[in-house]
Enzyme design. Sequence first.
Site, PDB file in Angstrom:
ATOM      1  N   SER A   1       0.772  -1.091   0.056  1.00  0.00           N
ATOM      2  CA  SER A   1       0.086   0.004   0.037  1.00  0.00           C
ATOM      3  C   SER A   1       0.728   1.229   0.065  1.00  0.00           C
ATOM      4  O   SER A   1       1.993   1.226   0.633  1.00  0.00           O
ATOM      5  CB  SER A   1      -0.790   0.045   1.250  1.00  0.00           C
ATOM      6  OG  SER A   1      -1.407   1.080   1.221  1.00  0.00           O
ATOM      7  N   VAL A   2       0.411   2.165  -0.664  1.00  0.00           N
ATOM      8  CA  VAL A   2       0.822   3.753  -0.577  1.00  0.00           C
ATOM      9  C   VAL A   2       1.038   4.204   0.832  1.00  0.00           C
ATOM     10  O   VAL A   2       1.843   4.908   1.424  1.00  0.00           O
ATOM     11  CB  VAL A   2       0.187   4.704  -1.650  1.00  0.00           C
ATOM     12  CG1 VAL A   2      -1.081   4.909  -0.990  1.00  0.00           C
ATOM     13  CG2 VAL A   2       1.125   6.062  -1.613  1.00  0.00           C
ATOM     14  N   LYS A   3       0.110   3.606   1.725  1.00  0.00           N
ATOM     15  CA  LYS A   3      -0.117   3.974   3.062  1.00  0.00           C
ATOM     16  C   LYS A   3       1.133   3.580   4.016  1.00  0.00           C
ATOM     17  O   LYS A   3       1.494   4.105   4.918  1.00  0.00           O
ATOM     18  CB  LYS A   3      -1.120   3.631   3.806  1.00  0.00           C
ATOM     19  CG  LYS A   3      -2.485   3.957   3.217  1.00  0.00           C
ATOM     20  CD  LYS A   3      -2.713   5.436   3.425  1.00  0.00           C
ATOM     21  CE  LYS A   3      -4.021   5.976   3.024  1.00  0.00           C
ATOM     22  NZ  LYS A   3      -4.295   7.267   3.386  1.00  0.00           N
ATOM     23  N   ASP A   4       1.961   2.722   3.396  1.00  0.00           N
ATOM     24  CA  ASP A   4       3.214   2.283   4.038  1.00  0.00           C
ATOM     25  C   ASP A   4       4.385   3.580   4.203  1.00  0.00           C
ATOM     26  O   ASP A   4       4.728   3.854   5.339  1.00  0.00           O
ATOM     27  CB  ASP A   4       4.002   1.252   3.202  1.00  0.00           C
ATOM     28  CG  ASP A   4       3.320  -0.236   3.157  1.00  0.00           C
ATOM     29  OD1 ASP A   4       2.169  -0.143   3.394  1.00  0.00           O
ATOM     30  OD2 ASP A   4       4.293  -1.069   2.748  1.00  0.00           O
TER      31      ASP A   4
END
Length: 144
Positions: free
Chosen positions: A90-93
Amino acid sequence: KIAQKSSQAASCASRQGLICCALKIDGELPMSDFSYDASRHLKKGRGKVYDSIIDTIGDTPIVRLPKLSAEYGAKATVLAKLEFFNPIASVKDRIGVAMIDALEQAGKINKDTLLVEPTSGNTGIALAFVAAAKGLKLILVMPE
């Protein structure tokens, strides 16, 4: 003899980063000692040993999509950023590690801090991932 020769060549080539194959078509070996140089697939970061799973976040590949561009007649280069190469896909990493790193660098949190975050999505998953990797305590709550 050909199989043994090809096997020995493949063993030697694999130590040099090459792929060898004995391609058999209709019982014939037209390319019996063909070798392919796979070194173009060696990329910075791939195969590297990291000190922490957190160090693997970011530096995700960007890939051109020329077939998509051609199909829709795009006048610009169409690119895809492959964020699923991050550890939790995820880009949320990136935001998870950035939030916790910023708080650590500012001296606002340490190993004794209990983090509480209202979230119901990937940001919470990323924070849990980073907190676990760093040995921090975290409680995630779902807002109403």
